[in-house]
Design a protein around this motif. Structure first.
Motif, short mmCIF file in Angstrom:
data_model
loop_
_atom_site.label_atom_id
_atom_site.label_comp_id
_atom_site.label_asym_id
_atom_site.label_seq_id
_atom_site.Cartn_x
_atom_site.Cartn_y
_atom_site.Cartn_z
N GLY A 99 0.74 -1.29 0.06
CA GLY A 99 0.08 -0.05 0.07
C GLY A 99 0.86 1.23 -0.13
N ILE A 100 0.11 2.12 -0.38
CA ILE A 100 0.89 3.67 -0.43
C ILE A 100 -0.05 4.86 -0.06
CG2 ILE A 100 0.58 3.96 -2.73
CD1 ILE A 100 3.12 5.57 -2.93
N TRP A 101 0.48 5.67 0.64
CA TRP A 101 -0.27 6.98 1.03
C TRP A 101 0.49 7.91 0.88
CZ3 TRP A 101 -0.12 11.37 3.52
CH2 TRP A 101 -1.31 12.25 3.54
N SER A 102 0.54 9.02 -0.07
CA SER A 102 1.56 10.03 -0.29
C SER A 102 0.78 11.43 -0.95
CB SER A 102 2.49 9.43 -1.15
OG SER A 102 2.38 9.05 -2.45
N THR A 103 1.17 12.40 -0.31
CA THR A 103 0.84 13.76 -1.21
C THR A 103 1.71 14.73 -0.47
OG1 THR A 103 -1.26 15.20 -1.41
CG2 THR A 103 -0.81 14.28 0.98
N LEU A 104 1.58 15.93 -1.10
CA LEU A 104 2.24 17.20 -0.61
C LEU A 104 1.34 18.08 0.30
CD1 LEU A 104 4.95 18.67 -0.60
CD2 LEU A 104 4.29 19.65 -2.78
N LYS A 105 1.62 18.41 1.60
CA LYS A 105 1.09 19.15 2.39
C LYS A 105 1.69 20.63 2.31
CE LYS A 105 -0.42 15.57 5.63
NZ LYS A 105 -0.55 14.89 6.87
N PRO A 106 1.06 21.46 2.23
CA PRO A 106 1.86 22.91 2.12
C PRO A 106 2.17 23.56 3.56
CG PRO A 106 -0.84 23.22 2.35
CD PRO A 106 -0.35 21.70 2.34
N PRO A 107 2.95 24.43 3.53
CA PRO A 107 3.42 25.02 4.90
C PRO A 107 2.51 25.49 5.60
CG PRO A 107 4.99 25.75 3.09
CD PRO A 107 3.78 25.08 2.41
N SER A 108 1.35 26.06 4.99
CA SER A 108 0.43 26.37 6.11
C SER A 108 -0.48 25.48 6.85
CB SER A 108 -1.03 27.29 4.89
OG SER A 108 -1.45 26.12 4.10
N LEU A 130 -1.69 7.49 8.24
CA LEU A 130 -1.48 6.09 7.87
C LEU A 130 -2.45 5.36 9.01
CD1 LEU A 130 0.18 3.92 6.85
CD2 LEU A 130 2.06 4.45 8.73
N VAL A 131 -2.70 5.92 9.90
CA VAL A 131 -3.65 4.99 11.06
C VAL A 131 -4.73 4.57 10.27
CG1 VAL A 131 -2.53 5.84 13.16
CG2 VAL A 131 -4.56 7.29 11.98
N HIS A 132 -5.36 5.63 9.33
CA HIS A 132 -6.78 5.04 8.83
C HIS A 132 -6.37 4.20 7.64
CE1 HIS A 132 -8.44 8.56 10.69
NE2 HIS A 132 -7.37 9.52 10.07
N ASP A 133 -5.38 4.04 7.18
CA ASP A 133 -4.84 3.30 6.18
C ASP A 133 -4.77 1.97 6.72
OD1 ASP A 133 -4.55 4.03 3.14
OD2 ASP A 133 -3.96 5.63 4.39
N LEU A 179 4.18 2.00 2.18
CA LEU A 179 4.93 3.43 1.99
C LEU A 179 4.03 4.60 2.19
CD1 LEU A 179 7.82 4.54 0.94
CD2 LEU A 179 7.06 4.47 -1.55
N PHE A 180 4.62 5.63 2.89
CA PHE A 180 4.06 6.83 3.34
C PHE A 180 4.78 8.00 3.34
CE2 PHE A 180 5.34 4.92 7.09
CZ PHE A 180 5.89 5.95 8.15
N SER A 181 3.99 9.38 2.97
CA SER A 181 4.97 10.20 2.89
C SER A 181 3.97 11.59 2.57
CB SER A 181 5.93 10.47 1.49
OG SER A 181 6.52 11.89 1.52
N ASP A 182 4.09 12.62 3.24
CA ASP A 182 3.46 13.89 3.09
C ASP A 182 4.19 15.08 2.58
OD1 ASP A 182 4.84 14.83 5.34
OD2 ASP A 182 3.06 15.05 6.44
N ALA A 183 5.28 14.58 1.79
CA ALA A 183 6.21 15.58 1.50
C ALA A 183 6.59 15.56 -0.20
CB ALA A 183 7.58 15.51 2.09
N ASN A 189 -3.14 8.35 -2.84
CA ASN A 189 -3.75 8.21 -1.47
C ASN A 189 -5.50 8.15 -1.60
OD1 ASN A 189 -5.06 10.92 -1.73
ND2 ASN A 189 -3.20 11.59 -2.21
N PHE A 190 -5.74 7.48 -0.25
CA PHE A 190 -6.92 7.12 -0.42
C PHE A 190 -8.22 8.19 -0.73
CE2 PHE A 190 -11.02 5.96 1.54
CZ PHE A 190 -11.32 4.75 1.11
N GLU A 191 -7.76 9.12 -0.26
CA GLU A 191 -8.84 10.41 -0.36
C GLU A 191 -9.04 10.73 -2.16
OE1 GLU A 191 -6.93 10.90 3.43
OE2 GLU A 191 -6.15 10.39 1.56
N ALA A 192 -7.97 10.93 -2.79
CA ALA A 192 -7.76 11.08 -4.20
C ALA A 192 -8.15 9.97 -4.92
CB ALA A 192 -6.42 11.54 -4.57
#
Length: 450
Positions: A99-108, A130-133, A179-183, A189-192
């Motif tokens: 599985g994979i969860w990945s996206t880019l979170k902004p500085p805000s 990751l806890v949700h996946d 594999l997970f990353s928010d950078a 990712n599940f949402e998209a």
């Protein structure tokens, strides 16, 4: 509904939690008894909405009187279909999942008042995402008994992880990687991939790959790869099944019908499905054994020449405002789940679970020589059992209570009543059943066995 359903919301101040909380607070059928949140946002959120706050689940459970907690992702139609495929055994023994969860979170995202997202103990993609996946993987494959993890590089300098990888060992013997990353810019990712969160543009990309002894499948597309025969191997061409039909019911509509059923005391829902996968008759039965249990049958078209009103109405057809609520046999108001709701979504929610189980029924029928298929599928509190008639008509029942022998006798009697209906020379196969006699006999059988 006869009473409000009490709910406790975990992680209410979060992005998704706020959607859940807003829905529940605006719903007259729901009493939000409390929220659980350990983050610094919890107290302010609880004060704003005048809610009781607990910082941990243990504290809430110790103080609670009654309540109900739902897993959001497990309500998604693609998860329901994936769970049905796994329980039907179409992939054979599950060997592994990636599985994979990945996206880019902004500085805000990490700025006050949510600076806790960058702090150890409260932030980072493990605790937030990751806890949700992992919860969904446990829902699909069972408990995880061992985890190894490795942290990746940091690009922001925060005191939390940004990227990481882990290996999983399930109690069933299956293994997994995640594999997970928010950078990183990523559609995985599940949402998209599922469209679960409207804030994420839909990508429809596969995020889980599931390997079994009889085939493999990627989620959420769920196109199964397998050999055309059991003797197939790596030198043979693989077959790819078409994507199964998935009824796209928004999770909040599914949650709404859960609330309706929880408040009305529903225990059984039975539907006869014709050889064309068309509904012939349905019945909604409360857990009480009173004569006021609501029975609903599918009426004929408006062109019928009969002037005798039908003894009940359909949740498959549009309901005019004048029939938005009905009365039971005793003359009092009766709650009939989502059937009395206006709008296109509500009329089909009760179909979702029953019709989603048809693939399971068709798979199991070739390995089970009996007419009664006991507990072949499950959706939260609902267990699905079925009765296969020799003519190809399926009788599907959803039940919350364990009553194997009573359900078997009930389905057998419904089949016998249906056979007598077929003997009527004026009745056509796959025609809706609107007979008051059929209604009364189903009601009597339910009262006796359920």
């Amino acid at each position: 509904m006869t009473s409000q359903v009490s709910l406790c919301i975990l992680g209410a101040p979060g992005v998704i939690g706020q959607r859940h909380t807003s829905f529940c607070l605006a719903n007259p059928d729901v009493l939000v008894s409390c929220i659980v949140d350990p983050t610094p946002s919890g107290p302010a959120f609880a004060k704003e909405h005048d809610l009781v706050l607990f910082v941990g689940i243990e504290e809430m459970l110790q103080a609670r009187t009654e309540g109900k907690v739902k897993v959001d992702g497990a309500l998604h139609p693609t998860i329901i279909k994936a769970k049905a495929m796994l329980e039907a055994g179409v992939l054979g023994q599950i060997l592994g999942v990636s599985g994979i969860w990945s996206t880019l979170k902004p500085p805000s995202y990490f700025s006050p008042p949510t600076a806790w997202r960058a702090e150890a103990g409260t932030g980072g993609p493990i605790l937030i995402n990751l806890v949700h996946d992992l919860d969904l993987l446990r829902h699909l494959f069972g408990d995880i008994v061992r985890v190894y993890a490795e942290q990746g590089a940091s690009t922001r300098g925060h005191d939390v992880e940004e990227t990481g990888a882990c290996t999983l060992k399930f109690a069933s013997g299956a293994v997994g990687t995640f594999l997970f990353s928010d950078a990183t810019p990523s559609p995985y990712n599940f949402e998209a991939s599922t469209g679960e969160n409207p804030l994420f543009p839909l990508s429809s990309q596969n995020i889980y790959h599931i390997l079994g002894t009889r085939g493999s499948v990627a989620f959420p597309q769920l196109e199964r790869w397998h050999y055309s025969s059991e003797a197939g191997c790596w030198t043979d061409e693989l077959t790819k099944d078409v994507r199964p039909e998935i009824v796209d019911v928004p999770p909040f509509e599914i949650l709404q019908v859960e609330l309706e059923l929880a408040g009305s005391g529903m225990s059984y829902y039975v539907v006869l499905i014709g050889t064309l996968d068309n509904p012939l008759y349905e019945a909604y039965l409360t857990s009480t054994k009173s004569s006021s249990s609501t029975i609903m049958s599918i009426p004929t078209s408006s062109s019928s020449s009969s002037t005798t009103p039908s003894p009940s109405f359909s949740i498959f057809g549009a309901l005019p405002p004048s029939t938005a609520t009905g009365t039971g046999a005793a003359g009092g108001a009766s709650s009939v789940g989502y059937g009395h709701k206006n709008g296109t979504g509500g009329r089909h929610v009760m179909q979702l679970v029953a019709h989603a189980s048809l693939d399971v029924v068709e798979d199991v029928q070739w390995t089970n020589g009996g007419m009664y298929l006991k507990s072949i599928d499950k959706f939260h509190e609902w267990t699905v059992s079925a009765w296969l008639t020799p003519g190809g008509v399926k009788i599907i029942i959803l039940h919350e209570l364990k009553n194997d022998e009573g359900i078997r006798l009930f389905l057998q009697e419904v089949w016998e009543v249906y056979v007598k209906t077929l003997l009527n020379p004026f009745h056509e196969l796959n025609a809706p059943i609107r007979s008051p006699t059929f209604d009364s006999r189903v009601r009597a059988s339910a009262k006796k066995h359920l």
